[in-house]
Write an enzyme that holds these catalytic residues in place. Structure first.
Site, PDB file in Angstrom:
ATOM      1  N   CYS A  42      47.977  68.717  -8.774  1.00  0.00           N
ATOM      2  CA  CYS A  42      46.842  69.357  -9.430  1.00  0.00           C
ATOM      3  C   CYS A  42      46.920  69.106 -10.938  1.00  0.00           C
ATOM      4  O   CYS A  42      48.003  68.945 -11.497  1.00  0.00           O
ATOM      5  CB  CYS A  42      46.852  70.857  -9.144  1.00  0.00           C
ATOM      6  N   ASP A  44      46.411  71.209 -13.093  1.00  0.00           N
ATOM      7  CA  ASP A  44      46.885  72.459 -13.713  1.00  0.00           C
ATOM      8  C   ASP A  44      48.096  72.217 -14.625  1.00  0.00           C
ATOM      9  O   ASP A  44      49.096  71.624 -14.199  1.00  0.00           O
ATOM     10  CB  ASP A  44      47.250  73.443 -12.588  1.00  0.00           C
ATOM     11  N   ARG A  46      50.356  74.063 -15.536  1.00  0.00           N
ATOM     12  CA  ARG A  46      51.602  74.741 -15.154  1.00  0.00           C
ATOM     13  C   ARG A  46      52.379  73.989 -14.077  1.00  0.00           C
ATOM     14  O   ARG A  46      53.441  74.431 -13.646  1.00  0.00           O
ATOM     15  CB  ARG A  46      51.273  76.160 -14.657  1.00  0.00           C
ATOM     16  N   HIS A  98      49.558  74.014  -5.257  1.00  0.00           N
ATOM     17  CA  HIS A  98      50.275  75.162  -5.842  1.00  0.00           C
ATOM     18  C   HIS A  98      49.505  76.451  -5.589  1.00  0.00           C
ATOM     19  O   HIS A  98      48.272  76.482  -5.632  1.00  0.00           O
ATOM     20  CB  HIS A  98      50.502  74.951  -7.341  1.00  0.00           C
ATOM     21  N   CYS A 101      46.070  78.230  -7.344  1.00  0.00           N
ATOM     22  CA  CYS A 101      45.254  77.096  -7.797  1.00  0.00           C
ATOM     23  C   CYS A 101      43.805  77.546  -8.092  1.00  0.00           C
ATOM     24  O   CYS A 101      43.131  78.109  -7.221  1.00  0.00           O
ATOM     25  CB  CYS A 101      45.252  76.002  -6.737  1.00  0.00           C
TER      26      CYS A 101
HETATM   27 CO    CO Z   1      45.402  73.829  -9.164  1.00  0.00          CO
END
Ligand code: CO
Length: 209
Positions: A42, A44, A46, A98, A101
């Site tokens: 992803c 993302d 993090r 994750h 998400c």
């Molecule tokens: Co995500």
């Protein structure tokens, strides 16, 4: 220029100095390295691919998008995959979703955000395919976590179905696909136990026989 931006350049210089202190050949060695692993994750912030698995530069080839999707017509993903499998000859591919998400969260709701809805639609399709299982989970957090996992299942399946992976397996090229779910809160990865190393695995894991 903003101090934030200046700091990035300073960080880069520090990183170079630190890397060379540990190993004077650090950057020279990179030209000869070929990564054994391709990561689809992803976007993302993090969920950084290298840090999670303790990989150094040169060790993991990375493609990231919203909700770690493998969309059959995504030329960007297909090009990266083709290069990873047919040129780099990676033997391992991880699809890492994750918990928490944002893309999956939006797909669970009726929220409309604009252009991104077209991408989210692919995630909503996953919910439609697994409607029964998801509807049985009455606690929203449980449904959300399971949706994240089912989305990884679906993307592993999509990846195994690509012409690129199908051709590799047909030619007895060694390449395995793994599905993971990462927990942002504690940094731990859960192997979803849907590893595919051949078309036989594919049939077994997704009960296609
Ligand atoms: Co995500």
């Amino acid at each position: 220029m903003s101090s934030f931006y200046e700091k990035l350049l300073a960080n880069n210089r520090d990183w170079v100095a630190e890397s060379l202190k540990t190993d004077p050949e650090f950057f020279g060695k990179l030209t000869k390295k070929s990564p054994p692993l391709f990561w689809i994750g992803c976007a993302d912030a993090r969920v950084p691919a290298n840090e999670i698995i303790g990989a150094q530069p040169g060790e993991v080839f990375v493609h990231r998008n919203i909700a770690n999707m493998v969309v059959h017509t995504d030329m960007n993903m297909l090009s990266v995959l083709d290069y990873a499998v047919n040129t780099l000859k990676v033997e391992h591919i991880i699809i890492c979703g994750h918990y928490g998400c944002g893309g999956v969260k939006v797909a669970m709701s009726d929220q409309r955000l604009g252009l991104i809805d077209n991408w989210i639609k692919h995630i909503r399709d996953v919910a439609r395919f697994h409607k029964l299982e998801l509807s049985e989970l009455k606690v929203e957090t449980e449904r959300y976590d399971r949706f994240v996992e089912l989305n990884v299942h679906e993307q592993v399946r999509n990846l195994g179905n690509t012409s690129i992976i199908q051709a590799a397996w047909k030619n007895n090229q060694k390449v395995s696909i793994y599905g993971w779910a990462y927990t942002v809160e504690n940094g731990l990865v859960k192997d979803l136990d849907i590893t595919l190393s051949s078309n036989d695995d594919f049939k077994k894991v997704f009960c296609l026989d």
